[in-house]
Design an enzyme around this catalytic site. Sequence first.
Site, PDB file in Angstrom:
ATOM      1  N   LYS A 216      39.134  14.888  -3.142  1.00 16.14           N
ATOM      2  CA  LYS A 216      37.798  15.460  -3.360  1.00 16.14           C
ATOM      3  C   LYS A 216      37.284  15.068  -4.748  1.00 16.14           C
ATOM      4  CE  LYS A 216      35.351  19.821  -3.536  1.00 16.14           C
ATOM      5  NZ  LYS A 216      35.454  21.269  -3.553  1.00 16.14           N
TER       6      LYS A 216
ATOM      7  N   GLU B  54      47.185  29.587  -2.378  1.00 15.54           N
ATOM      8  CA  GLU B  54      46.206  29.057  -3.338  1.00 15.54           C
ATOM      9  C   GLU B  54      44.907  29.865  -3.258  1.00 15.54           C
ATOM     10  OE1 GLU B  54      46.106  24.693  -4.734  1.00 15.54           O
ATOM     11  OE2 GLU B  54      44.368  24.812  -3.427  1.00 15.54           O
TER      12      GLU B  54
ATOM     13  N   HIS C 129      69.744  29.418  12.861  1.00 12.22           N
ATOM     14  CA  HIS C 129      71.099  28.998  12.508  1.00 12.22           C
ATOM     15  C   HIS C 129      71.221  28.737  11.011  1.00 12.22           C
ATOM     16  CE1 HIS C 129      72.121  28.781  16.759  1.00 12.22           C
ATOM     17  NE2 HIS C 129      70.863  28.403  16.895  1.00 12.22           N
TER      18      HIS C 129
HETATM   19  O1  F6P Z   1      45.788  21.073  -7.783  1.00  9.11           O
HETATM   20  C1  F6P Z   1      45.287  21.770  -6.701  1.00  9.11           C
HETATM   21  C2  F6P Z   1      44.272  20.988  -5.956  1.00  9.11           C
HETATM   22  O2  F6P Z   1      43.075  20.968  -6.672  1.00  9.11           O
HETATM   23  C3  F6P Z   1      44.067  21.544  -4.555  1.00  9.11           C
HETATM   24  O3  F6P Z   1      43.215  22.620  -4.543  1.00  9.11           O
HETATM   25  C4  F6P Z   1      43.582  20.352  -3.824  1.00  9.11           C
HETATM   26  O4  F6P Z   1      43.685  20.504  -2.433  1.00  9.11           O
HETATM   27  C5  F6P Z   1      44.482  19.299  -4.375  1.00  9.11           C
HETATM   28  O5  F6P Z   1      44.667  19.653  -5.731  1.00  9.11           O
HETATM   29  C6  F6P Z   1      43.973  17.893  -4.270  1.00  9.11           C
HETATM   30  O6  F6P Z   1      42.749  17.728  -4.941  1.00  9.11           O
HETATM   31  P1  F6P Z   1      41.861  16.452  -4.700  1.00  9.11           P
HETATM   32  O7  F6P Z   1      41.455  16.437  -3.264  1.00  9.11           O
HETATM   33  O8  F6P Z   1      40.683  16.598  -5.615  1.00  9.11           O
HETATM   34  O9  F6P Z   1      42.682  15.241  -5.039  1.00  9.11           O
END
Ligand code: F6P
Length: 544
Positions: A204, A351, A382
């Site tokens: 993201k 989270e 187990h």
């Molecule tokens: O460090 C936590 C986090 O920000 C998560 O919330 C997220 O899913 C993950 O890292 C990956 O973030 P990105 O998609 O920005 O690489």
Amino acid sequence: MNITSSAAWQAIETHRQSLSSAPLRQLFADDPDRVAALSLSFEGILFDFSKQRMASNTLPLLLALTGEARLAEATTRMFSGEKINVSEDRAVLHTALRRSGAPFPSAAFDVMGEVLPTRQRMADFADRIRSGQALGFTGQAIRNVVNIGIGGSDLGPKMLGYALRSIAHPALGVHYVSNLDGAQLAPLLQTLDPRTTLFLVASKTFTTQETMLNAQTARDWLVANLGDAAAVAQHFAALTAKPERAVAFGIRQESVFPLWDWVGGRFSLWSAVGLALMIAIGPQAFGELLAGAERMDEHFRNTPFERNLPVVMALIGIWNTNFLGATTNAVLPYNESLKYFPSFLQQLEMESNGKSVGIDGKSLTYATNPIVWGELGNNGQHAFFQLLHQGGRLVPCDFIAAVRSDFPLPGHQEALLANCFAQSAALAFGKTADEARRELGRSLSGAALEELLPHKVFVGNQPSSTLLLSQLDPQTLGALVALYEHKVFVQGVIWGLNSFDQWGVELGKAVASSILPAFADASLAEALDASTRGLLAYSRQHLA
Ligand code: F6P
């Protein structure tokens, strides 16, 4: 207002005290209609919570918390696109990602104009790869896809890719790389042909250290093997809310698939982050997954709370955590294909709600999210189930099974389900000393019997719910994931916290960036704490 001082909370506390001496055995014996009263169903999902330590009047008392916390208003705020993620000043609209059409959340603020074309672009891209039309730099068809991402950019698609592998494209390999440890990427690269491999960089933010380093290494490998940096264009795509960073990395604009700031990472599998999954199972099955989630969204928005699966599930969690004192919750899938479901839920729940500061910035005076953990149930029997049965700790469990097998073998499925049902029954009802004595009496007597007896007693009363899915199809799985997402939302509202930020992961990232340069320049270690200095010194010695 602190929810614990509400009349609803106090009434539940009084009720708990009156219930504390009634074990599950007695609750079942006292109420022949218990299972009907304490189970719900939604399309392909049966939710049996009769083995929770609840009486028939517990749920109505818990439901009063939804009024105290103004859950209905909070739900409306989320679905109408209000910026309920206040600490990041963002709306929370992952539900838009599974809608089939029509302006949403409103004609004035309509995100569907971006969602639907992106979904179509993903489908076109996935189809070209699935059909062998997408060619690499040397003109050969793409045969392997590697999703490079971590956390929400990995766990959801990986979990569902494994859950739905019975319908995956038979000739395409879809792999997931998340770990900084080269031991994940390096052996995978050895099995891949650069001419036929596509990397999806899922991030993201497009800044996450793990993902960027793995993506850089993958690019170096590709360019070194194909002998031309121009090859990157046909072998990399990006799934990101920061397209300009992906383009700067060298990924061509038409291979960048957007998501938006109103999609939280752990809620992003429905977005472009799901591209690897879509490539594996196809756009149509991906659409069915979205449809299942959308059906659950509608159920959540429109069903009275007493029959509302996410709400009831959330209240059960609050009962176990805040009134019975449970500190953990075990997730036990009786289905090999749900192997990654516990780790997916760990991020989704911990989270989101692993917080001790309220949305108003004040410290919370009560427990919030329990520690979520789990493992395939049959394997766990187990290994660690001994503790669940006789360890003396309260560990509420979610048993999850699919009635029909996705990989049927004669005799396996009935045996698997029998084990699933047996474990929840044994945990709930245990075995009394009298029952154990009767059993032992068939082969032992006297001192030998009495010596063994305490080891054969099971206290029982371990609470659990069972989620029984008709089968593991995309629609049912979409509904299952959305069920847990909304459960998390409801709990966050009742606990009065912001489920959609994650500031707690930032400190470790900042500290790591202050330690990394000290590997190259020992003088930088002086500013660090004594333990870290010692660990660095030992590492440097062995790296040398
Ligand atoms: O460090 C936590 C986090 O920000 C998560 O919330 C997220 O899913 C993950 O890292 C990956 O973030 P990105 O998609 O920005 O690489």
